[in-house]
Design a protein around this motif. Structure first.
Motif, mmCIF file in Angstrom:
data_model
loop_
_atom_site.group_PDB
_atom_site.id
_atom_site.type_symbol
_atom_site.label_atom_id
_atom_site.label_comp_id
_atom_site.label_asym_id
_atom_site.label_seq_id
_atom_site.Cartn_x
_atom_site.Cartn_y
_atom_site.Cartn_z
ATOM 1 N N GLU A 5 0.824 -1.205 0.000
ATOM 2 C CA GLU A 5 0.000 0.000 0.000
ATOM 3 C C GLU A 5 0.863 1.262 0.000
ATOM 4 O O GLU A 5 0.519 2.260 -0.642
ATOM 5 C CB GLU A 5 -0.930 -0.007 1.213
ATOM 6 N N LEU A 6 1.993 1.205 0.709
ATOM 7 C CA LEU A 6 2.911 2.351 0.725
ATOM 8 C C LEU A 6 3.452 2.642 -0.673
ATOM 9 O O LEU A 6 3.606 3.795 -1.075
ATOM 10 C CB LEU A 6 4.074 2.085 1.683
ATOM 11 N N LEU A 7 3.745 1.572 -1.415
ATOM 12 C CA LEU A 7 4.282 1.740 -2.761
ATOM 13 C C LEU A 7 3.199 2.097 -3.779
ATOM 14 O O LEU A 7 3.453 2.822 -4.742
ATOM 15 C CB LEU A 7 4.992 0.455 -3.200
ATOM 16 N N ALA A 8 1.995 1.590 -3.561
ATOM 17 C CA ALA A 8 0.931 1.752 -4.550
ATOM 18 C C ALA A 8 0.206 3.089 -4.434
ATOM 19 O O ALA A 8 -0.257 3.633 -5.442
ATOM 20 C CB ALA A 8 -0.077 0.610 -4.416
ATOM 21 N N SER A 12 -1.366 6.049 -7.607
ATOM 22 C CA SER A 12 -2.770 6.267 -7.945
ATOM 23 C C SER A 12 -3.002 7.678 -8.489
ATOM 24 O O SER A 12 -4.093 7.977 -8.979
ATOM 25 C CB SER A 12 -3.658 6.027 -6.721
ATOM 26 N N TYR A 13 -1.972 8.516 -8.391
ATOM 27 C CA TYR A 13 -2.068 9.889 -8.899
ATOM 28 C C TYR A 13 -1.241 10.010 -10.186
ATOM 29 O O TYR A 13 -0.073 9.636 -10.220
ATOM 30 C CB TYR A 13 -1.557 10.887 -7.863
ATOM 31 N N VAL A 17 2.969 9.532 -11.175
ATOM 32 C CA VAL A 17 3.492 8.610 -12.184
ATOM 33 C C VAL A 17 4.389 9.369 -13.155
ATOM 34 O O VAL A 17 5.486 8.905 -13.507
ATOM 35 C CB VAL A 17 2.332 7.923 -12.936
ATOM 36 N N ARG A 18 3.934 10.553 -13.589
ATOM 37 C CA ARG A 18 4.759 11.365 -14.483
ATOM 38 C C ARG A 18 6.042 11.803 -13.790
ATOM 39 O O ARG A 18 7.124 11.801 -14.406
ATOM 40 C CB ARG A 18 3.977 12.590 -14.949
ATOM 41 N N ALA A 19 5.945 12.175 -12.534
ATOM 42 C CA ALA A 19 7.130 12.597 -11.786
ATOM 43 C C ALA A 19 8.150 11.469 -11.692
ATOM 44 O O ALA A 19 9.358 11.677 -11.872
ATOM 45 C CB ALA A 19 6.734 13.070 -10.385
#
Length: 291
Positions: A5-8, A12-13, A17-19
């Motif tokens: 959950e910490l990694l996922a 979710s944003y 993901v782009r960053a």
């Protein structure tokens, strides 16, 4: 909250993901280039070119031209000015570099301050990873692909140039052209890294990975593998840390790479400070026992 959950959660944003994508691309490219910069002794030149591209990027923005074009023009202009000041005065290269890059960087700051803009041009200086758009990501991908391809195709020539320019010339290569090409790639890589950490921290990404790998291996081919892996690791850790600590993303990326370097500096098996101290102590013991 478990590890998954910490990694996922950040993924979710879309902006995260782009960053992450831009950070990994910039980290890998800077790390590859840093291997040659460290080997040649161009760390200060990397600092100069990465800062000198600022006015080129701002002027390109004003004219509606690609950032890479402005960066390349001012990157080569900086190199020409450094060479001119060095060759036509009593000043040594380090002084020429300091004068040229600070002057061009200041010129860029002035342009930013007087340029009307609907976007915050200060992001060029400090980076804006969390504000990377889809268009920015595609630009980074395109520049990254071109730079990576040239580095891989010319890696043997660049390596020979770094170790022995005279031998490279004897084999029919043009050391001056190879140096100019390497500086051009440095300018393009600086543009890619601008999206991640801004002008000020680009130099760290262009030096730390290569210096870290240099402490871990004596083979340049291994440096080209170790440096990108460690740089990408530092980039991912930095982005995740900035998310959970609500801290500067670019700053955390460079800080993570700096922490990795510090660990290697102390604990590298062959060239680390601890290993060197232990080896020296063992030599003293052996000498004492022999006597």
């Amino acid at each position: 909250m478990n590890l998954f959950e910490l990694l996922a959660e950040p993924l979710s944003y879309t902006f995260m993901v782009r960053a992450l994508a831009v950070t990994i691309i910039a980290a890998v490219l800077c790390a590859l280039l840093s291997c040659w910069l460290v080997l040649i002794g161009w760390s200060l030149m990397g600092d100069a070119v990465s800062h000198a591209v600022l006015p080129g990027v701002v002027i390109a923005y004003i004219l509606g031209a690609p950032f890479a074009l402005g960066a390349l023009v001012f990157g080569f202009l900086a190199v020409a000015l450094i060479g001119g000041v060095r060759d036509t005065s009593r000043l040594k290269e380090d002084a020429a570099i300091g004068i040229v890059f600070t002057t061009l960087f200041s010129f860029g700051l002035v342009l930013i301050s007087i340029t009307p803009s609907q976007v915050d041009l200060n992001h060029i200086i400090f980076g804006n990873l969390l504000g990377v758009s889809a268009a920015d990501l595609w630009q980074v991908l395109a520049l990254g692909a071109v730079t990576f391809t040239i580095l891989m195709l010319k890696r043997k020539d660049f390596t020979l140039y770094a170790f022995d320019p005279t031998h490279a010339h004897a084999l029919g290569m043009n050391p001056r052209l190879l140096g100019a090409l390497l500086l051009g790639l440095l300018a393009m890589t600086s543009v890619v890294a601008l999206q991640a950490v801004g002008v000020i921290l680009v130099v760290a990404m262009l030096i730390i990975p290569g210096a870290t790998a240099y402490l871990l291996t004596d083979r340049f081919s291994k440096m080209l593998l170790i440096a990108p892996v460690l740089a990408a690791l530092g980039g991912v850790v930095g982005v995740y840390a900035s998310y959970y600590l609500d801290a500067s993303t670019g700053g955390m990326v460079v800080l993570a790479q700096g922490i990795i370097f510090a660990f290697v500096y102390f604990f590298s098996p062959r060239h680390g400070l601890v290993a060197a101290r232990l080896a020296a102590r063992n030599r003293r013991r052996e000498a004492a026992a022999a006597n």
